[in-house]
Design an enzyme around this catalytic site. Structure first.
Site, mmCIF file in Angstrom:
data_model
loop_
_atom_site.group_PDB
_atom_site.id
_atom_site.type_symbol
_atom_site.label_atom_id
_atom_site.label_comp_id
_atom_site.label_asym_id
_atom_site.label_seq_id
_atom_site.Cartn_x
_atom_site.Cartn_y
_atom_site.Cartn_z
ATOM 1 N N CYS A 1 35.910 60.402 34.962
ATOM 2 C CA CYS A 1 34.813 59.796 34.208
ATOM 3 C C CYS A 1 34.800 60.330 32.773
ATOM 4 O O CYS A 1 34.760 61.548 32.565
ATOM 5 C CB CYS A 1 33.487 60.112 34.890
ATOM 6 S SG CYS A 1 32.025 59.640 33.941
ATOM 7 N N ASN B 1 31.349 36.705 45.402
ATOM 8 C CA ASN B 1 32.437 37.006 44.478
ATOM 9 C C ASN B 1 32.051 38.168 43.570
ATOM 10 O O ASN B 1 30.870 38.382 43.288
ATOM 11 C CB ASN B 1 32.773 35.779 43.626
ATOM 12 C CG ASN B 1 33.250 34.614 44.464
ATOM 13 O OD1 ASN B 1 33.729 34.792 45.577
ATOM 14 N ND2 ASN B 1 33.101 33.405 43.943
ATOM 15 N N VAL C 1 35.419 21.958 46.004
ATOM 16 C CA VAL C 1 34.059 22.373 45.710
ATOM 17 C C VAL C 1 33.677 22.099 44.258
ATOM 18 O O VAL C 1 32.535 21.718 43.963
ATOM 19 C CB VAL C 1 33.856 23.865 46.086
ATOM 20 C CG1 VAL C 1 34.662 24.780 45.194
ATOM 21 C CG2 VAL C 1 32.384 24.248 46.060
ATOM 22 N N HIS D 1 27.991 41.622 46.189
ATOM 23 C CA HIS D 1 28.991 42.679 46.359
ATOM 24 C C HIS D 1 29.319 43.405 45.058
ATOM 25 O O HIS D 1 30.319 44.120 44.997
ATOM 26 C CB HIS D 1 30.264 42.088 46.964
ATOM 27 C CG HIS D 1 30.060 41.550 48.344
ATOM 28 N ND1 HIS D 1 30.766 40.474 48.846
ATOM 29 C CD2 HIS D 1 29.200 41.936 49.330
ATOM 30 C CE1 HIS D 1 30.353 40.224 50.079
ATOM 31 N NE2 HIS D 1 29.415 41.094 50.388
ATOM 32 N N ASP E 1 33.724 38.507 40.497
ATOM 33 C CA ASP E 1 34.377 38.206 39.218
ATOM 34 C C ASP E 1 33.400 37.969 38.073
ATOM 35 O O ASP E 1 33.803 37.907 36.903
ATOM 36 C CB ASP E 1 35.324 37.011 39.353
ATOM 37 C CG ASP E 1 34.684 35.792 39.994
ATOM 38 O OD1 ASP E 1 33.530 35.472 39.647
ATOM 39 O OD2 ASP E 1 35.334 35.159 40.853
#
EC number: 2.3.1.286
Length: 275
Positions: free
Chosen positions: A179, A103, A264, A120, A105
């Site tokens: 940027c 994940n 889960v 990731h 997040d």
């Protein structure tokens, strides 16, 4: 959760002192962050934008950031759920060697887990592809809103990884800032896109944890993406015990000692409370 299932999970936890835990989207769906795949591991929606398309096509980038600006309403306000809290507790109990999450997040860290490998990357950070400087995603959100106020009132349903289902719009007028540090660089979420490689040092850190652990617990992941499945493969080659808590098929089913198709968050909460 049946008594038989709970006992099976508790017995495994007690017989394996230190675990590598691999988590996926199933840990975060309960807090309102959608997932990509169905119970059979198939895509529920079009595949996300690729690394090559994002870097190579300005219109793709405009579309991505327009959707992200709306999707950040959910992702930026998400808070940890039961699964995140239970895993933080299990780490405090000395059970977890490493929590390897697919994940982006960041909710495991928010919940208090310390030994976290964000395989990731993290969606709450953006990176300049020119100068390399990293910036908070929340700061970019304010820049996007300031440049595109007419988009701010649009509604779009939340999609995985901070995306939103915004279609049938002309994205050519959406303004994406450069940027703020170097003034010209292209900004990209600090996550691994499809078509992009996971940094080698992260892969090695995960493989090192496989070697150190006594067993592998897969929580809320189908492992359909090879970047996560490789660690289950490595554990199986080393004769490590693998178990999974996941609703639906996983790519590692043939490698598992057992799998429980349970909620889960509930299962991990009981494991943390009784193991």
């Amino acid at each position: 959760m049946s008594e038989l299932d709970l006992q099976q999970l508790l017995d495994w936890g007690r017989n394996h002192a230190r675990w590598l835990v691999i988590t996926g989207a199933g840990c975060s769906t309960e807090v309102g962050i959608p997932d990509y795949r169905d119970a059979d591991g198939q895509w529920k929606r079009p595949q996300p934008v690729t690394y090559q398309a994002f870097l190579g096509d300005e219109l793709v980038r405009r579309r991505y950031w327009a959707r992200s600006m709306l999707g950040w309403r959910v992702m930026g306000q998400a808070r940890p759920g039961a699964a995140h809290g239970a895993l933080a507790q299990l780490e405090q109990q000395g059970r977890i060697e490493l929590l390897l999450t697919q994940n982006v997040d960041g909710l495991h860290s928010v919940a208090g887990s310390r030994e976290v490998l964000d395989l990731h990357g993290r969606i709450d950070t953006v990176r300049c592809m020119d100068c390399g400087r990293r910036h908070a995603r929340a700061e970019l959100q304010q820049m996007l809103l300031a440049r595109n106020p007419e988009w701010a009132g649009l509604y779009a349903a939340a999609a995985p990884d901070g995306d939103a289902d915004l279609e049938h719009r002309d994205f050519s007028g959406f303004e994406v800032p450069a940027c703020p540090h170097c003034g010209t660089g292209l900004l990209k979420p600090d996550v691994v896109f499809f078509g992009e490689s996971v940094p080698r040092e992260r892969v090695q850190a995960g493989l090192d944890a496989v070697a150190r652990c006594d067993g592998v617990l897969i929580a809320g992941s189908s492992l359909m993406v090879y970047s996560g499945f490789r660690f289950a493969e490595a554990a199986a080659r080393q004769g490590k015990s693998l178990v999974a808590i996941n609703r639906g098929r996983t790519r590692a089913d043939a490698l598992l000692d057992f799998k429980q198709a349970r909620d889960v968050g509930q299962a991990l909460t009981e494991l943390a409370r009784q193991v």
